[in-house]
Design a protein around this motif. Structure first.
Motif, short mmCIF file in Angstrom:
data_model
loop_
_atom_site.label_atom_id
_atom_site.label_comp_id
_atom_site.label_asym_id
_atom_site.label_seq_id
_atom_site.Cartn_x
_atom_site.Cartn_y
_atom_site.Cartn_z
N CYS A 162 -1.38 0.90 -1.40
CA CYS A 162 -2.49 1.56 -2.09
C CYS A 162 -3.58 0.51 -2.32
O CYS A 162 -3.36 -0.45 -3.08
CB CYS A 162 -2.01 2.18 -3.40
SG CYS A 162 -3.29 3.03 -4.34
N HIS A 163 -4.73 0.70 -1.65
CA HIS A 163 -5.79 -0.30 -1.69
C HIS A 163 -7.12 0.34 -2.07
O HIS A 163 -7.33 1.54 -1.86
CB HIS A 163 -5.98 -0.95 -0.30
CG HIS A 163 -4.73 -1.52 0.28
ND1 HIS A 163 -4.33 -2.81 0.06
CD2 HIS A 163 -3.79 -0.96 1.11
CE1 HIS A 163 -3.21 -3.05 0.72
NE2 HIS A 163 -2.86 -1.95 1.36
N PRO A 164 -8.07 -0.45 -2.62
CA PRO A 164 -9.43 0.07 -2.81
C PRO A 164 -10.12 0.21 -1.45
O PRO A 164 -10.21 -0.75 -0.68
CB PRO A 164 -10.09 -1.00 -3.68
CG PRO A 164 -9.30 -2.26 -3.45
CD PRO A 164 -7.90 -1.82 -3.15
N SER A 165 -10.57 1.41 -1.14
CA SER A 165 -11.20 1.66 0.15
C SER A 165 -11.88 3.02 0.12
O SER A 165 -11.44 3.94 -0.58
CB SER A 165 -10.16 1.62 1.28
OG SER A 165 -10.75 1.98 2.52
N GLU A 166 -12.94 3.17 0.89
CA GLU A 166 -13.63 4.47 1.02
C GLU A 166 -13.10 5.25 2.21
O GLU A 166 -13.44 6.43 2.38
CB GLU A 166 -15.14 4.24 1.19
CG GLU A 166 -15.82 3.61 -0.02
CD GLU A 166 -15.94 4.55 -1.19
OE1 GLU A 166 -15.87 5.78 -0.96
OE2 GLU A 166 -16.11 4.08 -2.33
N ILE A 167 -12.30 4.63 3.05
CA ILE A 167 -11.83 5.27 4.29
C ILE A 167 -10.45 5.88 4.05
O ILE A 167 -9.49 5.18 3.71
CB ILE A 167 -11.75 4.25 5.44
CG1 ILE A 167 -13.11 3.59 5.64
CG2 ILE A 167 -11.26 4.91 6.71
CD1 ILE A 167 -13.10 2.48 6.67
N GLU A 178 -4.63 9.60 0.87
CA GLU A 178 -5.14 10.46 -0.20
C GLU A 178 -6.01 9.63 -1.13
O GLU A 178 -5.53 8.69 -1.76
CB GLU A 178 -3.98 11.07 -0.98
CG GLU A 178 -4.42 11.98 -2.12
CD GLU A 178 -3.25 12.53 -2.91
OE1 GLU A 178 -3.49 13.34 -3.83
OE2 GLU A 178 -2.10 12.14 -2.64
N PRO A 179 -7.31 9.95 -1.27
CA PRO A 179 -8.17 9.17 -2.16
C PRO A 179 -7.89 9.51 -3.63
O PRO A 179 -7.60 10.65 -3.98
CB PRO A 179 -9.59 9.61 -1.76
CG PRO A 179 -9.41 10.98 -1.20
CD PRO A 179 -8.06 11.00 -0.55
N VAL A 180 -7.98 8.50 -4.47
CA VAL A 180 -7.80 8.69 -5.91
C VAL A 180 -8.81 7.79 -6.62
O VAL A 180 -9.05 6.66 -6.21
CB VAL A 180 -6.35 8.36 -6.34
CG1 VAL A 180 -5.97 6.94 -5.96
CG2 VAL A 180 -6.17 8.59 -7.83
N ARG A 181 -9.41 8.33 -7.66
CA ARG A 181 -10.46 7.61 -8.40
C ARG A 181 -9.82 6.90 -9.59
O ARG A 181 -9.22 7.53 -10.46
CB ARG A 181 -11.50 8.63 -8.87
CG ARG A 181 -12.70 8.08 -9.63
CD ARG A 181 -13.67 9.25 -9.83
NE ARG A 181 -14.79 8.89 -10.69
CZ ARG A 181 -14.86 9.15 -11.99
NH1 ARG A 181 -13.85 9.76 -12.58
NH2 ARG A 181 -15.93 8.82 -12.68
N LEU A 182 -9.95 5.58 -9.64
CA LEU A 182 -9.38 4.78 -10.72
C LEU A 182 -10.47 4.04 -11.46
O LEU A 182 -11.47 3.61 -10.87
CB LEU A 182 -8.36 3.77 -10.18
CG LEU A 182 -7.11 4.32 -9.49
CD1 LEU A 182 -6.23 3.17 -9.04
CD2 LEU A 182 -6.34 5.26 -10.41
N ARG A 247 -16.04 0.74 -14.14
CA ARG A 247 -16.65 1.42 -13.01
C ARG A 247 -15.55 2.19 -12.29
O ARG A 247 -14.37 1.84 -12.37
CB ARG A 247 -17.31 0.44 -12.06
CG ARG A 247 -16.37 -0.65 -11.58
CD ARG A 247 -17.05 -1.68 -10.73
NE ARG A 247 -16.13 -2.76 -10.36
CZ ARG A 247 -16.44 -3.76 -9.56
NH1 ARG A 247 -17.65 -3.83 -9.02
NH2 ARG A 247 -15.56 -4.69 -9.28
N ALA A 248 -15.92 3.24 -11.62
CA ALA A 248 -14.96 4.05 -10.86
C ALA A 248 -14.87 3.51 -9.44
O ALA A 248 -15.89 3.31 -8.77
CB ALA A 248 -15.37 5.51 -10.85
N VAL A 249 -13.66 3.26 -8.99
CA VAL A 249 -13.41 2.75 -7.65
C VAL A 249 -12.45 3.69 -6.94
O VAL A 249 -11.45 4.15 -7.53
CB VAL A 249 -12.83 1.32 -7.70
CG1 VAL A 249 -12.43 0.84 -6.31
CG2 VAL A 249 -13.84 0.35 -8.33
N ILE A 250 -12.71 3.98 -5.69
CA ILE A 250 -11.84 4.84 -4.90
C ILE A 250 -10.72 4.01 -4.28
O ILE A 250 -10.98 3.03 -3.57
CB ILE A 250 -12.63 5.58 -3.79
CG1 ILE A 250 -13.73 6.45 -4.41
CG2 ILE A 250 -11.69 6.44 -2.95
CD1 ILE A 250 -13.22 7.52 -5.33
#
Length: 511
Positions: A162-167, A178-182, A247-250
């Motif tokens: 599980c990594h920060p990424s927009e893709i 599956e994208p999740v907003r943290l 801040r919100a990161v995907i």
């Protein structure tokens, strides 16, 4: 590299994402970096680390962890919920009004480990030491039902999923993610600039502020770390869509992370059993060591009361000493007041149960916030931590030694008879507890308590109970017990030993 492992011994993780209503039944998974940092800061305040580590060490730790985004290794779990009809305190059509509440949680294998890894973060030695203590003392993550055990991993060689990424796709495998907003903290060095822009944007630098502006300004502390101390209710009242300083990161997590297999089998945890917990006392004046049995009894009462509240009326037998099996040999809890700094006043309470303390028991001890007696004495209680006797080396009652000397009077539990005096009764107790018999028992006339010489008569030696208890010894003795080989502490023998009488400390030959 900084790596923290979490597991949830109750097999449940409860956490509602910021900005979502509890009845949406959403789960914040993985726990956001902001949530983890808030938990560490709260533990620093609540568990007494502030006494051993200055604020500057905590500030540096938080700044280092906020400067980079972590990656995670997520275990699989079952997404589920329970439903509760909560009373609203009013009548509706002649009946008590209720509201349906959804309690969403993730069901996990109690042995499964959630890994949070900051691969590019390096800490100072003192910051590593503080992080080790904070993770050890962390009691829950998310809501209070999310009991957690955490520890730092020195060198983690696993692979994050599980990594920060927009893709939303794994570039190497082509697997959809599956994208999740943290919520993540802003780097501490950026916070001052962001804060100044918020003050200008909302006109908070004006001489006279309106009530909503004052609410916003009160939630914009000058230091970044202080944003982690803000109450959620204050942030919501001020109208923040995201907590200040975040801040919100995907992030992208595996698409099959939430399994729907209701038949998922969890294996029983194979962890070292918790036997010992330590509580700290605060207040002026602190109780005298001579009143140890009074404080031991108060601690037991507080543990029972908080167990009833925490566990829906259920009180573990290991805390109360009631409804124990017939073959019980003092396996239930000893409540042993300590004078750790040897000033003559009780500053800690060691709770030790050789048979082990369950999660329900630890939860009850963690909830104790104060002790009070009818004569007006009242003291605040701080839960310092739990584990095995090896995890709490700072206690003066723990250790391994051949020679053990009285800290509080020993009261023989049986009537004195011919060839059955104090030494013989101590030998019998040792046999019953599967300890080696002493090679010698010496009587000691006086001990030093807070720089003063004390005899047994100076100590309170009677239980505070309405029950008629058989007490063969009302005077008490100080003794020194010598074994052929070292034995492990804590050691408490005789009448009232579960409440602070008959306590011994390891002698000069402590290993």
């Amino acid at each position: 590299m900084v790596t923290i492992a979490f597991c949830f011994p109750a097999g449940r993780y409860h956490a509602t994402p910021w900005g979502r209503h509890v009845n949406e039944a959403e789960i914040e998974w993985p726990p956001s970096p902001w949530r983890i940092l808030r938990a560490l800061v709260a533990t620093w305040h609540r568990k007494g680390a502030s006494d051993r580590y200055p604020t500057a060490v905590l500030d540096g730790l938080v700044e280092r962890l906020s400067s980079n985004l972590p990656s995670y290794r997520l275990p699989c779990g079952v997404r589920t919920h329970s439903r509760h009809y909560m009373p609203q305190g009013r009548l509706k059509t002649g009946r008590e009004d209720t509201s349906l509440i959804f309690d969403a949680f993730l069901r996990l294998d109690p042995q499964a480990e959630l890994i949070a890894n900051w691969p590019h973060t390096i800490l100072e030695p003192e910051q590593y030491a503080l992080l080790d203590e904070l993770t050890r003392d962390l009691g829950f993550l998310g809501r209070a039902e999310s009991w957690v055990e955490a520890w730092r991993i020195e060198s983690w060689e696993g692979e994050a999923n599980c990594h920060p990424s927009e893709i939303s796709m794994d570039i190497d495998t082509g697997e959809m993610l599956e994208p999740v907003r943290l919520m993540t903290p802003r780097p501490a060095e950026e916070y001052a600039t962001w804060r100044n822009s918020m003050i200008r944007q909302h006109g908070l630098d004006a001489k006279k502020l309106k009530k909503p502006q004052r609410a916003i300004l009160s939630t914009l502390p000058e230091r970044f770390i202080d944003t982690l101390r803000l109450e959620t209710s204050d942030l919501q009242q001020a109208g923040w869509s995201l907590p200040p300083g975040t801040r919100a990161v995907i992030y992208q997590r595996p698409s099959g992370n939430f399994t729907q297999d209701s038949a998922l089998r969890f294996t029983k945890p194979n962890r070292v059993q918790t036997t010992t917990a330590r509580l700290a006392l605060a207040g002026r004046p602190l109780p005298r060591l001579e009143d140890a049995i009074k404080i031991g009894e108060l601690a037991r009462v507080a543990a029972i009361k908080n167990a009833e509240k925490a566990n829906g009326g259920y009180v573990p037998a290991v805390l109360s000493g009631h409804h124990l099996p017939v073959d019980n040999r003092h396996g239930h809890a000893f409540y042993l007041p300590e004078d750790a700094d040897r000033d003559g006043y009780i500053d800690h309470i060691l709770v030790h149960a050789p048979a082990g303390i369950s999660a329900e028991g630890i939860r009850a001890l963690d909830r104790i916030t104060r002790l009070w007696e009818r004569d007006g004495g009242e003291w605040q209680i701080l839960y310092e931590g739990s584990g095995t006797v090896k995890d709490l080396p700072q206690s003066p009652y723990l250790g391994r030694a051949r020679i053990w000397t009285s800290v509080t009077p020993y009261l023989h539990p049986w009537h004195i008879k011919k060839n059955f005096g104090v030494a013989e009764q101590i030998a019998r107790e040792c046999r019953q507890r599967e300890l080696p018999e002493p090679v010698e028992v010496k009587k000691v006339e006086r001990i030093i308590v807070g720089g003063k010489k004390r005899r047994p008569v100076h100590f309170h030696r009677f239980r505070s109970t309405h029950k008629r208890l058989t007490q063969p010894d009302t005077r008490g003795h100080f003794v020194q017990i010598i074994f052929a080989k070292p034995v492990d502490g804590p050691l408490a023998l005789g009448f009232g030993c579960h409440y602070g009488l008959g306590v011994f400390s390891p002698g000069d030959e402590k290993e």
